[in-house]
Write an enzyme that holds these catalytic residues in place. Structure first.
Site: not given
Lengths: 216, 253
Positions: A80, A185, A187
């Site tokens: 990001c 993202h 994650e």
């Protein structure tokens, strides 16, 4: 090959750490450039504003140190704003210099579009990554939350994945061998995100270092 | 390319339990939120929204435990609302691994708090939660789970909040909440016309078609579903199939 995660004082750090753990990867968190170990894979997470990310990198000595880290066989994964930080500069809240690993700039999504764009872009969007090292994830939905994006690449071939947002092709993955960046993202992109994260770490661990004359 | 629409599971929490009420009142205990959340994650939920409906300081640490457990197992975005009164409250929630905070009561009392949190954590982390009740003309903003009138007009309020830097609007129709009669489409349309922000439609989902009706409103990019999932009346997949059949792009897993 050791994984070192930079604490950029942003809120997705703990999520990135949990995702690495879920991928069964070991890592350490580092706070200053002095802790960089030769040849490590450095993960640079980031959410929030570009300038505050750069300030935190500058204060901890990373801006200069990361460049030499890469010339000495180190690898880098930016997520990001951590990816955006690798551009030459960003126009978010004034003009701010980045790390310059990619000859590109970071602009507001609305400034590079001819049609009205809802920002932030908070969306799961399907990756377009037919070519390059992320081809196996072509079509996978990943999670984006951003208003600025990396664009105007001198070498567009370094873009390894894009998404279509409001009719605009937005850079989702940059890949120049020892340096990889994700605008989305991983994650927070479910199980496929964890697989993309694990894949990128494996790629970096097996990629030959590249002389930095190759970069911007 | 057709518009991408997210399906969000809304979990009203009276820590440590998941609860469900009608028009945000008459609470019923459903069970351990973690059990529900893990099922939705497996089904391909796009986002989780926890709303602390009691938000007393007394059970705050219990809410924190709910978030801590969730982030260990659930790798999709998590939003937490209810009881966030200060920048410190917001920072604390985000540091636990939540991606966004939703703020209502404190934002109405102290609008500059929105700007303060947005500056620190970024606009993308700030969701304005707006609880709306229909008036003869327009809609009024309520706080404290639809109990307290504010005297503020919804449209004026969302315009102001956009200026202050919110990243998204969670628009809850208190009138429709828990009724299964469908989202308040006129409300969604009015807010969509007023701001250039993504809107999460909330309150009233009862049939699959309701999701598509809300998604058809221009700035609606997500639909929140609570008891439709909690009572296992529908699966995440069914909701997405409906959206997809009606021409919206959805994430598949």
């Amino acid at each position: 090959m050791m994984i070192q995660v930079i604490d950029t004082k942003t809120n997705n750090l703990s999520n990135v750490l949990r995702a690495l753990s879920a991928c069964k990867l070991e890592f350490e968190v580092i706070y200053t450039a002095a802790e960089l170990r030769g040849g490590s894979v450095v993960v640079l997470p980031g959410v929030g504003a570009f300038a505050s990310c750069m300030t935190s990198l500058n204060e901890a000595g990373f801006s200069a140190a990361l460049k030499s880290h890469l010339t000495r066989g180190g690898k880098l994964l930016g997520i990001c704003v951590g990816m955006q930080a690798m551009a030459r500069f960003s126009t978010e809240f004034g003009q701010h210099a980045g790390l310059g690993f990619f000859d590109a700039k970071v602009e507001h999504l609305a400034h590079t579009s001819n049609v009205p764009v809802i920002t932030p872009n908070v969306n799961w969007l399907p990756l377009q990554s037919e070519h390059g090292r992320f081809a196996e994830f072509n079509g996978a939905h990943v999670y984006f939350v951003h208003s600025y994006h990396m664009c105007q690449f001198k070498e567009p071939a370094l873009i390894a994945g894009t998404v279509d947002y409001a009719g605009q092709s937005v850079c989702a993955i940059v890949d120049q061998g020892p340096v990889i960046g994700f605008q989305f993202h991983p994650e927070k992109s479910g199980e496929i995100g964890l697989r993309i994260l694990a894949h990128s770490i494996a790629l970096l661990q097996n990629t030959e270092p590249m002389p930095l004359s190759h970069t911007a | 390319m057709s518009k991408q629409v997210r399906v969000i599971s809304r979990l009203d929490i009276k820590a440590p339990n998941l609860i469900k009420g009608i028009r945000l009142e008459g609470l019923r205990v459903m069970g351990d939120p973690q059990t529900f959340v893990c099922q939705y994650y497996a089904q391909g939920i796009d986002e989780i929204l926890y709303m602390d409906v009691v938000a007393s300081l007394y059970e705050r640490s219990s809410l924190h435990d709910v978030i801590r457990h969730a982030v260990e197992r659930v790798f999709v975005p998590i939003t937490v609302g209810g009881g966030i009164r200060s920048l410190q409250d917001a920072t604390e929630i985000l540091s636990l691994g939540a991606d966004k905070i939703a703020i209502n009561t404190a934002a109405v009392k102290q609008p500059e708090l929105i700007a303060e949190i947005a500056r620190q954590a970024g606009s993308q982390a700030v969701v304005l939660s707006v609880e709306c009740k229909r008036e003869q003309q327009g809609w009024q903003v309520y706080t404290d789970n639809g109990r307290e009138k504010t005297g503020r007009d919804v449209i004026d309020w969302v315009k102001q909040a956009q200026q202050l830097g919110v990243g998204e609007i969670l628009l809850t129709s208190v009138d429709r909440e828990g009724t299964r009669k469908g989202y308040d489409l006129e409300l969604l349309q009015a807010v969509s016309d007023a701001v250039q922000l993504p809107i999460i439609a909330s309150g009233g989902f009862g049939e699959l078609i309701h999701a598509s009706q809300a998604a058809a409103v221009k700035n609606v990019t997500a639909v929140a579903v609570a008891d439709g999932l909690h009572y296992k009346r529908f699966t995440v997949k069914q909701i997405k199939q409906q959206l997809s059949a009606d021409g919206f792009a959805v994430r598949t897993v």
